[in-house]
Scaffold this motif. Structure first.
Motif, mmCIF file in Angstrom:
data_model
loop_
_atom_site.group_PDB
_atom_site.id
_atom_site.type_symbol
_atom_site.label_atom_id
_atom_site.label_comp_id
_atom_site.label_asym_id
_atom_site.label_seq_id
_atom_site.Cartn_x
_atom_site.Cartn_y
_atom_site.Cartn_z
ATOM 1 N N MET A 70 0.855 -1.186 0.000
ATOM 2 C CA MET A 70 0.000 0.000 0.000
ATOM 3 C C MET A 70 0.894 1.241 0.000
ATOM 4 O O MET A 70 1.914 1.281 0.671
ATOM 5 N N ALA A 71 0.522 2.246 -0.764
ATOM 6 C CA ALA A 71 1.330 3.451 -0.816
ATOM 7 C C ALA A 71 1.336 4.134 0.537
ATOM 8 O O ALA A 71 0.380 4.065 1.298
ATOM 9 N N GLU A 72 2.411 4.825 0.834
ATOM 10 C CA GLU A 72 2.544 5.506 2.110
ATOM 11 C C GLU A 72 1.904 6.878 2.016
ATOM 12 O O GLU A 72 2.033 7.585 1.025
ATOM 13 N N ILE A 73 1.209 7.296 3.081
ATOM 14 C CA ILE A 73 0.590 8.605 3.128
ATOM 15 C C ILE A 73 1.274 9.407 4.227
ATOM 16 O O ILE A 73 1.396 8.973 5.345
ATOM 17 N N ALA A 74 1.744 10.594 3.863
ATOM 18 C CA ALA A 74 2.363 11.473 4.850
ATOM 19 C C ALA A 74 1.574 12.770 4.862
ATOM 20 O O ALA A 74 1.714 13.602 3.976
ATOM 21 N N ARG A 122 -7.115 1.825 -3.409
ATOM 22 C CA ARG A 122 -6.500 0.613 -3.930
ATOM 23 C C ARG A 122 -5.508 0.066 -2.901
ATOM 24 O O ARG A 122 -4.775 0.831 -2.282
ATOM 25 N N ASP A 123 -5.486 -1.230 -2.734
ATOM 26 C CA ASP A 123 -4.483 -1.876 -1.893
ATOM 27 C C ASP A 123 -3.460 -2.474 -2.846
ATOM 28 O O ASP A 123 -3.618 -3.585 -3.334
ATOM 29 N N ILE A 124 -2.407 -1.723 -3.118
ATOM 30 C CA ILE A 124 -1.464 -2.119 -4.163
ATOM 31 C C ILE A 124 -0.370 -2.986 -3.556
ATOM 32 O O ILE A 124 0.782 -2.587 -3.411
ATOM 33 N N ARG A 125 -0.760 -4.184 -3.172
ATOM 34 C CA ARG A 125 0.180 -5.153 -2.623
ATOM 35 C C ARG A 125 0.242 -6.360 -3.543
ATOM 36 O O ARG A 125 -0.745 -6.741 -4.161
ATOM 37 N N CYS A 126 1.419 -6.947 -3.610
ATOM 38 C CA CYS A 126 1.587 -8.134 -4.434
ATOM 39 C C CYS A 126 0.719 -9.252 -3.868
ATOM 40 O O CYS A 126 0.793 -9.542 -2.662
ATOM 41 N N CYS A 165 3.563 -12.188 -2.451
ATOM 42 C CA CYS A 165 4.389 -11.961 -1.256
ATOM 43 C C CYS A 165 3.747 -11.001 -0.261
ATOM 44 O O CYS A 165 4.239 -10.835 0.847
ATOM 45 N N LYS A 166 2.657 -10.331 -0.677
ATOM 46 C CA LYS A 166 1.892 -9.395 0.161
ATOM 47 C C LYS A 166 2.655 -8.108 0.464
ATOM 48 O O LYS A 166 2.213 -7.310 1.292
ATOM 49 N N LYS A 167 3.770 -7.892 -0.222
ATOM 50 C CA LYS A 167 4.533 -6.667 0.002
ATOM 51 C C LYS A 167 4.009 -5.537 -0.882
ATOM 52 O O LYS A 167 3.381 -5.767 -1.906
ATOM 53 N N SER A 168 4.317 -4.300 -0.467
ATOM 54 C CA SER A 168 3.909 -3.128 -1.224
ATOM 55 C C SER A 168 4.596 -3.112 -2.577
ATOM 56 O O SER A 168 5.787 -3.433 -2.701
ATOM 57 N N THR A 169 3.861 -2.767 -3.629
ATOM 58 C CA THR A 169 4.432 -2.722 -4.976
ATOM 59 C C THR A 169 4.649 -1.274 -5.389
ATOM 60 O O THR A 169 3.701 -0.488 -5.420
ATOM 61 N N LEU A 180 4.914 -2.609 -10.003
ATOM 62 C CA LEU A 180 5.581 -3.897 -10.215
ATOM 63 C C LEU A 180 6.238 -4.387 -8.939
ATOM 64 O O LEU A 180 7.014 -3.662 -8.302
ATOM 65 N N CYS A 181 5.946 -5.632 -8.570
ATOM 66 C CA CYS A 181 6.677 -6.310 -7.503
ATOM 67 C C CYS A 181 7.925 -6.918 -8.124
ATOM 68 O O CYS A 181 7.833 -7.857 -8.926
ATOM 69 N N ARG A 182 9.071 -6.417 -7.777
ATOM 70 C CA ARG A 182 10.317 -6.884 -8.387
ATOM 71 C C ARG A 182 10.751 -8.248 -7.871
ATOM 72 O O ARG A 182 11.573 -8.909 -8.492
ATOM 73 N N GLN A 183 10.225 -8.653 -6.746
ATOM 74 C CA GLN A 183 10.552 -9.969 -6.202
ATOM 75 C C GLN A 183 9.780 -11.068 -6.935
ATOM 76 O O GLN A 183 10.353 -12.088 -7.325
ATOM 77 N N CYS A 184 8.494 -10.844 -7.157
ATOM 78 C CA CYS A 184 7.636 -11.874 -7.766
ATOM 79 C C CYS A 184 7.367 -11.623 -9.241
ATOM 80 O O CYS A 184 6.784 -12.471 -9.921
ATOM 81 N N LEU A 185 7.775 -10.447 -9.751
ATOM 82 C CA LEU A 185 7.489 -10.019 -11.123
ATOM 83 C C LEU A 185 5.984 -10.028 -11.405
ATOM 84 O O LEU A 185 5.517 -10.438 -12.459
ATOM 85 N N THR A 186 5.249 -9.557 -10.404
ATOM 86 C CA THR A 186 3.803 -9.415 -10.517
ATOM 87 C C THR A 186 3.468 -7.947 -10.768
ATOM 88 O O THR A 186 3.972 -7.062 -10.080
ATOM 89 N N MET A 187 2.639 -7.713 -11.775
ATOM 90 C CA MET A 187 2.251 -6.360 -12.154
ATOM 91 C C MET A 187 0.817 -6.102 -11.736
ATOM 92 O O MET A 187 -0.055 -6.975 -11.842
#
Length: 255
Positions: free
Chosen positions: A1-5, A202-206, A209-213, A241-248
């Protein structure tokens, strides 16, 4: 998920720096908006980047429309500017479909080692005829790609516009070649919705791996067909793009 500041949406963004995707040679009004136009054009000739065109990518078919997904962009990972040179000789594809509901839900697909892709999640049904316009093509004219590195002050201007710190008119006057939605790799693109709240929208997680993309590519509405992709220059497609899983993950933004 994108970070909000605060009210500022932080794009976790790689590769750095940012590159404009040039699919036909332009004569920049303000060359200073770019780092080294001629050098970048010469360097890009070495790689197999492709813009649009028909394809035979295994697995890249729309399950709703029963036709190949629309290819916006194929990137050659041997180009170290893409930030994926550790993969060796691979191709990463930016794919979409405008003629159904595929991206009305989170649209995720994975790149496999054999060059094929597999759809993971997508919206179903909603097939349209003659949409976004009549006689909509199955593919758009193909072109080779040049990556033009965007100057750091031009990239900062885009960030300031997205954050509401810089007026659109000031940005247009200073960096007219980058004004509006553009095809861009890396950095922070102009966001037609300025600061979309990715945390709730949007929950932009792979999905693997469930990590933020992080942000990877933005696609605008222009191409070698004068009608564009949708006949609406206020539409863009964002790819993370998740660079670990190559999931777009692909999703649409519009004004």
């Amino acid at each position: 998920m994108a970070e909000i500041a605060g009210n500022r949406m932080q794009l976790s963004s790689r590769p750095q720096p940012a590159y404009l995707v040039e699919y036909q040679e332009i004569e920049p009004q303000k060359p200073e908006s770019f780092e080294s136009i001629q050098s970048d054009r010469e360097k890009s000739l070495k790689f197999g980047h492709q813009f649009c065109g028909a394809h035979n990518i295994a697995g890249a078919n729309c399950p709703n429309c029963q036709k190949p997904l629309l290819r916006f962009l194929t990137l050659d990972t041997t180009d170290e500017r893409i930030g994926l040179s550790q993969l060796g000789e691979r191709r990463i594809h930016c794919l979409f479909c405008w003629t159904c509901n595929i991206a009305h839900e989170p649209f995720y697909y994975k790149h496999h080692d054999d060059g094929s892709i597999a759809l993971i999640e997508y919206g179903k049904d909603g097939v349209e005829v003659d949409f976004p316009y009549e006689d909509y093509p199955s593919a758009f004219p193909e072109a080779s790609v040049t990556l033009l590195e965007i100057a750091s002050d031009a990239q900062k201007a885009i960030q300031s516009v997205n954050a509401g710190r810089l007026k659109i008119s000031s940005w247009r006057d200073k960096h007219p070649d980058l004004f509006g939605c553009q095809h861009q790799i890396g950095g922070e693109p102009f966001l037609i919705q300025r600061n979309p709240n990715y945390a709730t929208e949007r929950d932009i997680r792979c999905p693997e791996c469930k990590k933020s993309t992080p942000f990877f590519v933005s696609i605008a509405d222009d191409c070698l067909d004068e009608r564009g992709f949708t006949e609406n220059d206020g539409v863009q497609v964002i790819f993370n793009l998740c660079r670990q899983c190559l999931t777009m993950c692909a999703f649409q933004q519009c004004d």
